[in-house]
Design a protein around this motif. Structure first.
Motif, mmCIF file in Angstrom:
data_model
loop_
_atom_site.group_PDB
_atom_site.id
_atom_site.type_symbol
_atom_site.label_atom_id
_atom_site.label_comp_id
_atom_site.label_asym_id
_atom_site.label_seq_id
_atom_site.Cartn_x
_atom_site.Cartn_y
_atom_site.Cartn_z
ATOM 1 N N LYS A 120 0.858 -1.232 0.069
ATOM 2 C CA LYS A 120 -0.101 -0.137 0.000
ATOM 3 C C LYS A 120 0.739 1.218 0.052
ATOM 4 O O LYS A 120 0.324 2.208 -0.612
ATOM 5 N N ASN A 121 2.086 1.191 0.716
ATOM 6 C CA ASN A 121 3.203 2.377 0.520
ATOM 7 C C ASN A 121 4.250 1.744 1.117
ATOM 8 O O ASN A 121 4.508 0.661 1.497
ATOM 9 N N ASP A 122 5.210 2.684 0.979
ATOM 10 C CA ASP A 122 6.518 2.177 1.054
ATOM 11 C C ASP A 122 7.074 2.124 2.499
ATOM 12 O O ASP A 122 8.297 2.067 2.806
ATOM 13 N N GLY A 123 6.311 2.575 3.425
ATOM 14 C CA GLY A 123 6.621 2.383 5.023
ATOM 15 C C GLY A 123 6.453 1.352 5.819
ATOM 16 O O GLY A 123 6.747 1.196 6.901
ATOM 17 N N ILE A 124 5.858 0.317 5.156
ATOM 18 C CA ILE A 124 5.474 -1.008 5.663
ATOM 19 C C ILE A 124 6.446 -1.903 6.427
ATOM 20 O O ILE A 124 6.483 -2.099 7.614
ATOM 21 N N PRO A 125 7.522 -2.231 5.609
ATOM 22 C CA PRO A 125 8.745 -2.864 6.259
ATOM 23 C C PRO A 125 9.193 -2.120 7.479
ATOM 24 O O PRO A 125 9.639 -2.902 8.428
ATOM 25 N N ALA A 126 9.390 -0.747 7.280
ATOM 26 C CA ALA A 126 10.085 -0.278 8.473
ATOM 27 C C ALA A 126 9.151 -0.246 9.511
ATOM 28 O O ALA A 126 9.716 -0.349 10.905
ATOM 29 N N ALA A 127 7.818 -0.246 9.305
ATOM 30 C CA ALA A 127 6.980 -0.358 10.542
ATOM 31 C C ALA A 127 6.983 -1.877 11.312
ATOM 32 O O ALA A 127 6.747 -1.936 12.542
ATOM 33 N N MET A 128 7.187 -2.798 10.478
ATOM 34 C CA MET A 128 7.190 -4.189 10.770
ATOM 35 C C MET A 128 8.379 -4.102 11.667
ATOM 36 O O MET A 128 8.534 -4.957 12.759
ATOM 37 N N VAL A 129 9.595 -3.738 11.092
ATOM 38 C CA VAL A 129 10.843 -3.669 12.024
ATOM 39 C C VAL A 129 10.733 -2.847 13.212
ATOM 40 O O VAL A 129 11.320 -3.505 14.386
ATOM 41 N N ALA A 130 10.035 -1.717 13.483
ATOM 42 C CA ALA A 130 10.051 -1.152 14.444
ATOM 43 C C ALA A 130 9.275 -1.882 15.580
ATOM 44 O O ALA A 130 9.637 -1.929 16.663
ATOM 45 N N ALA A 131 8.206 -2.543 15.001
ATOM 46 C CA ALA A 131 7.352 -3.177 15.942
ATOM 47 C C ALA A 131 7.947 -4.414 16.593
ATOM 48 O O ALA A 131 7.924 -4.840 17.672
ATOM 49 N N PHE A 132 8.820 -4.986 15.635
ATOM 50 C CA PHE A 132 9.509 -6.415 16.169
ATOM 51 C C PHE A 132 10.492 -5.873 17.221
ATOM 52 O O PHE A 132 10.583 -6.492 18.264
ATOM 53 N N GLU A 133 11.264 -4.809 16.903
ATOM 54 C CA GLU A 133 12.204 -4.193 18.024
ATOM 55 C C GLU A 133 11.746 -4.031 19.187
ATOM 56 O O GLU A 133 12.286 -4.233 20.341
ATOM 57 N N ALA A 134 10.507 -3.320 19.066
ATOM 58 C CA ALA A 134 9.971 -2.754 20.346
ATOM 59 C C ALA A 134 8.899 -3.885 21.380
ATOM 60 O O ALA A 134 8.824 -3.697 22.380
ATOM 61 N N ALA A 135 8.703 -4.910 20.498
ATOM 62 C CA ALA A 135 7.776 -6.096 21.261
ATOM 63 C C ALA A 135 8.600 -6.581 22.141
ATOM 64 O O ALA A 135 9.758 -7.214 22.096
ATOM 65 N N GLU A 136 7.719 -7.493 23.248
ATOM 66 C CA GLU A 136 8.281 -8.346 24.366
ATOM 67 C C GLU A 136 7.695 -9.623 23.874
ATOM 68 O O GLU A 136 6.956 -9.766 23.359
ATOM 69 N N GLY A 137 8.088 -10.818 24.667
ATOM 70 C CA GLY A 137 7.584 -12.065 24.749
ATOM 71 C C GLY A 137 8.718 -12.775 23.805
ATOM 72 O O GLY A 137 9.772 -12.614 23.375
ATOM 73 N N THR A 138 7.927 -13.955 23.237
ATOM 74 C CA THR A 138 8.678 -15.006 22.505
ATOM 75 C C THR A 138 8.857 -14.616 21.211
ATOM 76 O O THR A 138 8.377 -13.443 20.664
ATOM 77 N N LEU A 139 9.845 -15.246 20.644
ATOM 78 C CA LEU A 139 10.073 -14.999 18.935
ATOM 79 C C LEU A 139 8.487 -14.922 18.371
ATOM 80 O O LEU A 139 8.177 -14.035 17.360
ATOM 81 N N GLY A 140 7.807 -15.871 18.468
ATOM 82 C CA GLY A 140 6.448 -16.000 17.919
ATOM 83 C C GLY A 140 5.540 -14.633 18.292
ATOM 84 O O GLY A 140 4.909 -14.040 17.347
#
Length: 225
Positions: A120-140
Motif C-alpha cells: 500500500k505504501n513504502d513505509g510498511i517494512p520499516a513499521a514491521m521492523v520497529a514493531a519487532f524491535e519494540a515487542a516483548e515476549g517470545t519470538l513468535g
C-alpha cells in the motif's frame, strides 16, 4: 503480492519467518528455516528453489549476505525475485529485483529484516521492523506483532488471504509451523495470531513428546491416559 519478516531471538537462538499475501498458501512456497542456520523468505514472483539454496549456503558457513548473493546470482531471473535472509548470528540481507511488483521495499533492523511487494505504501517494512524491535515476549509473539504492524501500516494494496508463521529452535523439525492457507473474508493475520495463542502454551510439550514420551504431559483429548 507479499510482505514478510525474518528474525532471530538473541536469547533463545530461535529463528523464524512470518509472512502474508493475497495469494493462497504463501508460507508453503516462500518461508523456510533451519535450526542453528537461518530463516529465509523467497517471494514476489517466487522461485521456491531459492529458499533451500540460501539455507544450504548458510549451513556451510556463509553469512546471510553471501547466501542471498548466491541465490540471486544463481537464478535465471533475479530481477523478479525478492529474497530475505537472517543467519544464526543475527545478520541480515535482502535482495529486491527491479521487476518486483507494485510498490516494493525492505528494511533491516536488530535481529530482523522485513520486505514486501505490491504494498500500500513504502513505509510498511520499516513499521514491521520497529514493531519487532519494540515487542516483548517470545519470538513468535514478536513476529506476530510485526505482521499486525505491517497490516496496520497499510499492508498490501489489496486484501491479504493467507499467512504463515515458521519457527525453528534446536531440533531438526520446526518448533512451530502454523499456516492459514486461505480466508476469503476474514483476516488471515488475525487468524494466525489466534492460532499462535492456542499453540504457544503447547509448543514445548510437543518437543517433549518427541524426545521423552514417558515424561510428556497428557494430550488432553478423550481417551488419553
Amino acid at each position: 503480492m507479499t510482505f514478510s519478516i525474518v528474525a532471530r531471538c538473541a536469547q533463545s537462538g530461535q529463528l523464524g519467518v512470518a509472512i502474508s499475501s493475497s495469494s493462497p498458501a504463501v508460507a508453503a512456497r516462500c518461508a523456510r528455516a533451519q535450526a542453528g542456520t537461518g530463516a529465509v523468505s523467497s517471494q514476489n514472483v517466487t522461485n521456491p528453489e531459492l529458499g533451500p539454496l540460501m539455507l544450504d549456503r548458510m549451513a556451510s558457513g556463509a553469512r546471510a549476505a553471501e547466501a542471498v548473493a548466491a541465490a540471486r546470482d544463481g537464478d535465471t531471473d533475479p530481477e523478479y525475485r525478492q529474497l530475505l535472509a537472517i543467519d544464526a548470528r543475527g545478520t541480515t540481507s535482502v535482495h529486491s529485483g527491479p521487476k518486483a511488483l507494485g510498490i516494493w521495499t525492505s528494511a533491516e533492523g536488530r535481529d530482523c529484516a522485513a520486505g514486501g511487494n505490491m504494498l500500500k505504501n513504502d513505509g510498511i517494512p520499516a513499521a514491521m521492523v520497529a514493531a519487532f524491535e519494540a515487542a516483548e515476549g517470545t519470538l513468535g509473539d514478536r513476529l506476530i506483532a510485526a505482521m499486525k504492524a505491517g497490516l496496520a501500516a497499510g499492508g498490501e494494496a489489496g486484501p491479504v488471504h493467507s499467512a504463515g508463521l515458521l519457527i525453528v529452535d534446536k531440533q531438526s523439525w520446526p518448533y512451530a509451523d502454523l499456516r492459514v492457507d486461505w480466508l476469503d473474508e476474514a483476516c488471515p493475520i488475525a487468524a494466525l495470531s489466534d492460532l499462535w495463542k492456542l499453540y504457544r502454551p503447547q509448543a514445548d510439550d510437543y518437543v517433549t513428546r518427541a524426545l521423552n514420551p514417558s515424561g510428556a504431559p497428557s494430550y488432553g483429548v478423550p481417551g488419553d491416559a
